[in-house]
Motif scaffolding. Structure first.
Motif, PDB file in Angstrom:
ATOM      1  N   GLU A   1       2.076   1.701  -3.554  1.00 17.91           N
ATOM      2  CA  GLU A   1       0.983   2.139  -4.417  1.00 17.91           C
ATOM      3  C   GLU A   1       0.673   3.616  -4.193  1.00 17.91           C
ATOM      4  O   GLU A   1       0.422   4.366  -5.148  1.00 17.91           O
ATOM      5  CB  GLU A   1      -0.256   1.282  -4.165  1.00 17.91           C
ATOM      6  CG  GLU A   1      -0.107  -0.144  -4.676  1.00 17.91           C
ATOM      7  CD  GLU A   1      -1.310  -1.006  -4.352  1.00 17.91           C
ATOM      8  OE1 GLU A   1      -2.094  -0.615  -3.441  1.00 17.91           O
ATOM      9  OE2 GLU A   1      -1.473  -2.067  -4.982  1.00 17.91           O
ATOM     10  N   SER A   2       0.707   4.044  -2.935  1.00 18.82           N
ATOM     11  CA  SER A   2       0.473   5.449  -2.622  1.00 18.82           C
ATOM     12  C   SER A   2       1.576   6.334  -3.194  1.00 18.82           C
ATOM     13  O   SER A   2       1.318   7.415  -3.734  1.00 18.82           O
ATOM     14  CB  SER A   2       0.387   5.626  -1.107  1.00 18.82           C
ATOM     15  OG  SER A   2       0.228   6.983  -0.758  1.00 18.82           O
TER      16      SER A   2
ATOM     17  N   TRP B   1       3.364   5.847  -5.822  1.00 15.40           N
ATOM     18  CA  TRP B   1       3.326   5.931  -7.276  1.00 15.40           C
ATOM     19  C   TRP B   1       2.314   6.948  -7.790  1.00 15.40           C
ATOM     20  O   TRP B   1       2.405   7.411  -8.931  1.00 15.40           O
ATOM     21  CB  TRP B   1       2.990   4.561  -7.881  1.00 15.40           C
ATOM     22  CG  TRP B   1       4.187   3.702  -8.148  1.00 15.40           C
ATOM     23  CD1 TRP B   1       4.563   2.584  -7.464  1.00 15.40           C
ATOM     24  CD2 TRP B   1       5.162   3.881  -9.172  1.00 15.40           C
ATOM     25  NE1 TRP B   1       5.718   2.068  -8.001  1.00 15.40           N
ATOM     26  CE2 TRP B   1       6.110   2.842  -9.049  1.00 15.40           C
ATOM     27  CE3 TRP B   1       5.338   4.831 -10.176  1.00 15.40           C
ATOM     28  CZ2 TRP B   1       7.204   2.723  -9.892  1.00 15.40           C
ATOM     29  CZ3 TRP B   1       6.429   4.726 -11.027  1.00 15.40           C
ATOM     30  CH2 TRP B   1       7.345   3.674 -10.875  1.00 15.40           C
ATOM     31  N   LYS B   2       1.324   7.306  -6.964  1.00 14.03           N
ATOM     32  CA  LYS B   2       0.196   8.099  -7.463  1.00 14.03           C
ATOM     33  C   LYS B   2       0.623   9.419  -8.087  1.00 14.03           C
ATOM     34  O   LYS B   2       0.199   9.762  -9.187  1.00 14.03           O
ATOM     35  CB  LYS B   2      -0.806   8.332  -6.335  1.00 14.03           C
ATOM     36  CG  LYS B   2      -1.591   7.081  -5.957  1.00 14.03           C
ATOM     37  CD  LYS B   2      -2.587   7.370  -4.840  1.00 14.03           C
ATOM     38  CE  LYS B   2      -3.366   6.110  -4.471  1.00 14.03           C
ATOM     39  NZ  LYS B   2      -4.312   6.366  -3.355  1.00 14.03           N
TER      40      LYS B   2
ATOM     41  N   GLU C   1       0.822  -1.208   0.000  1.00 13.57           N
ATOM     42  CA  GLU C   1       0.000   0.000   0.000  1.00 13.57           C
ATOM     43  C   GLU C   1       0.860   1.264   0.000  1.00 13.57           C
ATOM     44  O   GLU C   1       0.514   2.264  -0.633  1.00 13.57           O
ATOM     45  CB  GLU C   1      -0.931  -0.009   1.211  1.00 13.57           C
ATOM     46  CG  GLU C   1      -2.055  -1.042   1.144  1.00 13.57           C
ATOM     47  CD  GLU C   1      -1.562  -2.458   1.415  1.00 13.57           C
ATOM     48  OE1 GLU C   1      -0.451  -2.599   1.993  1.00 13.57           O
ATOM     49  OE2 GLU C   1      -2.276  -3.412   1.044  1.00 13.57           O
TER      50      GLU C   1
END
Length: 264
Positions: free
Chosen positions: A222-223, A225-226, A219
């Motif tokens: 993923e955060s 990469w935003k 997570e």
């Protein structure tokens, strides 16, 4: 022989149905011929693209000579070696896509983005030397019928200071290589490259910092990469060509997402 994962060539925001996701591996040139022994572990990870990476040597950041094609270079960095690697890969896997990605190595591993000449004469000498290097490999890439050719890797200052040279070089490359072209910009460089519209892919060496945590979760990544994904999409829409990750990777170490470009 070492295989370095670039793990993913990502066609982001493509406007063409012909562009598909490319799962790739970077194959750094070796002193050896590419044999069945080397091919088996390479192909076991099921790549559909391979980047062939022959290096040339630059003595220092202000040296105006690109040194290649001599007896000191490894087999895989020679024309014979590049052809042998490409043909061996195509024989082993008929549908493999080839990216020929010639690169510069500066003594002591100094960062190529800081290459800078101290005079107009030195710049001209360096440009002539680099053109000879890159055009020779472009011709070899054409002999291999490679799908993609990279015109340079992480050369930020050179790109910034000599924009007209690069535009003319791209025209010259297209006279000898008929496949697609990209440039491998560093993760913090790609937004400032001016000649993307002259190429077919926006190339990014995507070592983006994602998290400062010692043991990040999925997570967390993923955060992280935003924001980078948002910025990449903006650049892709501006130039209306796909984005390709010409390199990226994160090691299995503490703080792996903090400074992934640092391999020390």
């Amino acid at each position: 022989m070492k295989f370095i994962l670039f793990a993913l060539l990502l066609a982001l925001g493509s406007t063409s149905t012909e562009v598909k996701k490319m799962n790739g591996i970077s194959l750094v040139a070796s002193s050896e011929r590419l044999s069945e022994e080397h091919l088996k572990p390479l192909l076991n990870v099921n790549p559909n693209a391979i980047a062939l990476m022959p290096f040339a040597f630059v003595p220092d950041l202000c040296s105006s000579e690109v040194i290649f094609g001599n007896d000191h270079q490894w087999f895989g960095e020679s024309k014979e070696g590049l052809l042998q690697y490409g043909k061996a890969l195509r024989e082993a896997k008929k549908d493999i896509q080839l990216l020929v990605k010639p690169q510069l190595w500066v003594r002591d591993g100094k960062y190529t983005g800081h290459i800078k000449m101290d005079s107009e004469t030195s710049w001209k000498t360096f440009e002539n030397s680099y053109s000879t290097f890159i055009l020779e490999h472009a011709k070899t890439a054409q002999e291999l019928n490679a799908e993609l050719f990279c015109i340079g890797t992480e050369l930020e200052y050179f790109v910034k200071m000599r924009p007209e040279y690069w535009k003319k070089l791209i025209v010259k490359i297209r006279t000898v290589f008929k496949g697609k072209l990209t440039y491998a910009a560093n993760w913090d460089e790609y937004k400032r490259v001016e000649f993307w519209s002259d190429l077919d892919f926006i190339g990014i060496d995507a070592y983006f910092p994602l998290t400062h945590k010692k043991n990040p979760s999925i997570e967390d990544f993923e955060s992280g990469w935003k924001i980078h994904k948002k910025e990449m999409i903006q650049i892709q829409k501006k130039f209306n060509i796909p984005v390709v990750f010409t390199e990226f990777g994160y090691r299995s170490i503490d703080f792996t997402g903090k400074q992934p470009w640092d391999s020390k």
